[in-house]
Design an enzyme around this catalytic site. Structure first.
Site, PDB file in Angstrom:
ATOM      1  N   GLY B  16       0.823  -1.203   0.000  1.00 10.52           N
ATOM      2  CA  GLY B  16       0.000   0.000   0.000  1.00 10.52           C
ATOM      3  C   GLY B  16       0.850   1.242   0.000  1.00 10.52           C
ATOM      4  O   GLY B  16       1.990   1.233   0.451  1.00 10.52           O
ATOM      5  N   GLY B  18       0.426   5.582   0.455  1.00 10.30           N
ATOM      6  CA  GLY B  18      -0.469   6.706   0.701  1.00 10.30           C
ATOM      7  C   GLY B  18       0.328   7.984   0.801  1.00 10.30           C
ATOM      8  O   GLY B  18       1.544   7.988   0.621  1.00 10.30           O
ATOM      9  N   GLY B  19      -0.381   9.061   1.082  1.00 15.34           N
ATOM     10  CA  GLY B  19       0.282  10.348   1.183  1.00 15.34           C
ATOM     11  C   GLY B  19       1.301  10.352   2.312  1.00 15.34           C
ATOM     12  O   GLY B  19       2.353  10.972   2.224  1.00 15.34           O
ATOM     13  N   MET B  20       0.982   9.597   3.374  1.00 22.59           N
ATOM     14  CA  MET B  20       1.812   9.656   4.570  1.00 22.59           C
ATOM     15  C   MET B  20       2.976   8.671   4.548  1.00 22.59           C
ATOM     16  O   MET B  20       3.967   8.859   5.223  1.00 22.59           O
ATOM     17  CB  MET B  20       0.958   9.375   5.805  1.00 22.59           C
ATOM     18  CG  MET B  20       0.013  10.495   6.149  1.00 22.59           C
ATOM     19  SD  MET B  20       0.867  11.851   6.997  1.00 22.59           S
ATOM     20  CE  MET B  20       0.607  11.373   8.697  1.00 22.59           C
ATOM     21  N   LYS B  38       4.193  -0.206   8.608  1.00 23.46           N
ATOM     22  CA  LYS B  38       3.977   1.069   7.951  1.00 23.46           C
ATOM     23  C   LYS B  38       5.276   1.851   8.095  1.00 23.46           C
ATOM     24  O   LYS B  38       5.831   1.920   9.182  1.00 23.46           O
ATOM     25  CB  LYS B  38       2.845   1.781   8.682  1.00 23.46           C
ATOM     26  CG  LYS B  38       2.323   2.989   7.973  1.00 23.46           C
ATOM     27  CD  LYS B  38       1.041   3.429   8.656  1.00 23.46           C
ATOM     28  CE  LYS B  38       0.163   4.146   7.672  1.00 23.46           C
ATOM     29  NZ  LYS B  38      -1.212   4.273   8.140  1.00 23.46           N
ATOM     30  N   ASP B 127      -9.783  10.776  11.752  1.00 29.09           N
ATOM     31  CA  ASP B 127      -9.660  10.453  10.334  1.00 29.09           C
ATOM     32  C   ASP B 127     -10.493   9.219   9.972  1.00 29.09           C
ATOM     33  O   ASP B 127     -10.026   8.303   9.305  1.00 29.09           O
ATOM     34  CB  ASP B 127      -8.187  10.262   9.958  1.00 29.09           C
ATOM     35  CG  ASP B 127      -7.944  10.504   8.463  1.00 29.09           C
ATOM     36  OD1 ASP B 127      -8.867  10.988   7.775  1.00 29.09           O
ATOM     37  OD2 ASP B 127      -6.835  10.199   7.987  1.00 29.09           O
TER      38      ASP B 127
END
Lengths: 153, 385
Positions: B16, B18-20, B38, B127
């Protein structure tokens, strides 16, 4: 899954969508040169779901918005235009935005409308009709689109 | 062989982005198992690091995915957590469009249950959105939702030191008070839950302007659930349910919620939570239950109990087990892996995750025995005097 069940599912898909989904996706792949993963992304389906539909393990597309996007994508594939990569990306972007309630009916029209405008920008309605004559024998769908664009011009 | 992070986690497969940051399947060389991890830039990791370190924020909840541990290297931080392989509610909505009432009700109930846990720990998630509501690959069984991504979660009663102009969260799921930059409130999560419910019922993201979702019940949607959407997304905080518990009670009252182990009715639509991420490694049966978390269950005090007070002991050399079918073929255990903490590892405090649960337990034992001895000595002294 039993081969006869798969065969039955493919027939049911053909009734629902005009052809078995595996064949439709193959058309899109060949015409637009997209990977299966990218097609899933444009349609807004998860890759395993698209895979189930292609292999006819599952008959129906659950999300009505995806049906609208598939229609738009097939339209794009049918027009058979030689698109520049960035132009293709822009068209695919438009397809992936087609969704749900208010676009479901109009997505096909919305996309063809864009194509018409683009065609009109290339020449007068008379020239478009002349072009339609030329391509008619080999590309009937494209000829139809050219005439539609001319009619709207 | 993939990149090895902090001398311990081999990055096996990117699952995955994502922006983060990025999400990986990693091979944990110490625990010899696959995990999800992550990887964030240090600048984005502060909130999560705090999450792992501070005991009070630890949430052990069947419907939450919170980090187990972390390790730092250069300007990046890696967090280990459970790998949830069935995609998210966003994936489900993409595949099926509007969900049947029974499915929407069960998923909302599980989300609210997760929020109960989060709020009980004194946090606001901030969020809540379909992409952060992960699903276990339960197939045609009862769905199992897990609230994820605590990257912008904050304590509810903490005065904010700085008022940044940036509003954190995701546009479309931000409550009016969040848009105004007010202090975090639990009921902002309930707003987002209401927007998620509306999206599950209509299959459409709500384009709201802060004034709430449409009052009119959309075609095909159960009016009782739409009432709940209205209540959760009331513009004024005081007009929403006061807590997740209260919201769950309202949901139960609709009569649309089926209790476990019952599977919600899919109205014959063949709804199935598919496996979106396959387990890596050769010879691995899909049905084989992978060892995901060898970490102590989240919330168990062992990992943080020792805190900065007791320096970690040097780890005994790990038993070098012969490679098993769980090991990827490229896996070669290096003796160097036992040097902990790795010199490259930069972390401000003893690293919670890096010592593994066994030594964590040992240290809890040492601390407990130590405290016990001190108390015993005090008692003896009192008795003597």
């Amino acid at each position: 899954m039993e081969p006869e069940i798969i065969e039955r599912n493919r027939r049911q898909q053909a009734e629902l969508y005009g052809a078995a989904l595996g064949d439709l996706v193959l058309t899109v792949r060949n015409s637009l040169g997209l990977t299966q993963r990218r097609i899933a992304e444009v349609l807004g389906l998860s890759p395993p779901m698209l895979s189930q539909l292609i292999s006819a393990q599952r008959v129906k597309i659950g999300n009505p918005a995806v049906v609208a996007r598939l229609t738009a994508l097939l339209d794009l594939a049918e027009t058979n235009l030689a698109l520049e990569p960035d132009e293709l990306e822009a068209r695919l972007g438009a397809v992936s935005l087609a969704s749900g309630a208010f676009t479901q009916q109009s997505s096909r029209h919305a996309v063809t409308e864009e194509v018409r405008k683009a065609l009109l920008a290339t020449g007068s309605p008379a020239r478009l009709r002349a072009s339609a004559e030329l391509v008619e024998p080999s590309h009937a769908a494209l000829a139809r689109l050219l005439r539609e664009a001319a009619d709207h011009g | 062989m993939g990149e090895v992070f902090a001398g311990r986690y081999e990055l096996v497969e990117l699952v995955g982005q994502g922006g983060m940051g990025t999400v990986w399947i990693v091979w944990d060389r110490r625990s010899e198992c696959f995990r999800a991890a992550k990887v964030l830039r240090q600048a984005d990791a502060a909130s999560l690091v705090r999450f792992v370190r501070e005991q009070s924020f630890r949430i052990s909840h069947e419907h939450c995915v919170t980090p187990h541990g972390w390790a730092g290297e250069d300007d990046r931080v890696l967090f280990t957590m459970d790998l949830v392989r069935g995609g998210s509610v966003a994936t489900l909505l993409g595949d099926y469009g509007p969900l049947p009432s029974g499915w929407a009700a069960v998923l909302l109930d599980q989300l609210l249950s997760a929020l109960e846990g989060v709020h009980h720990a004194g946090l606001v998630h901030r969020d809540v959105k379909p992409a952060n509501l992960l699903l276990e690959p339960t197939g045609t069984g009862r769905p199992h939702l897990r609230l994820s991504d605590f990257g912008v979660a904050v304590p509810v009663n903490e005065p904010r030191m700085t008022r940044t102009s940036a509003v954190l969260g995701t546009p479309g799921y931000l409550a009016p008070e969040q848009l105004r930059g007010e202090d975090p409130d639990l009921r902002s999560d309930l707003w987002a839950a209401g927007v998620v419910l509306a999206e599950m019922l209509t299959g459409q993201p709500m384009r709201h302007d802060g004034s709430g979702v449409p009052e009119e019940v959309p075609a095909g949607v159960a009016p009782k659930l739409w009432e709940l959407v209205q209540s959760l997304t009331a513009p004024g905080l005081q007009d929403r349910p006061e807590s997740a518990v209260r919201a769950r009670a309202l949901l139960a009252r609709t009569g649309l919620l089926v209790e476990p182990p019952q599977i919600p009715d899919d109205d014959g639509r063949g709804i199935e939570v598919l496996e979106q991420i396959a387990w890596p490694g050769p010879g691995r049966d899909v049905d084989e239950k992978p060892q995901v978390s060898v970490d102590a269950p989240v919330g168990e005090p062992t990992l943080v109990a020792a805190g900065p007070v007791v320096p970690p002991p040097p780890l005994p050399p790990t038993q070098h087990l012969p490679p098993t079918q769980h090991l990827p073929p490229t896996q070669h255990l290096q003796p160097a892996e036992n040097h902990v903490p790795n010199e490259d590892v930069r972390s401000a405090e003893p690293e919670v995750g890096a010592y593994g649960w066994r030594s964590g337990r040992t240290w809890l034992g040492v601390v407990v025995v130590g405290v016990g001895l001190v108390l015993l000595a005090a008692a003896v002294m009192v008795a003597v005097s």
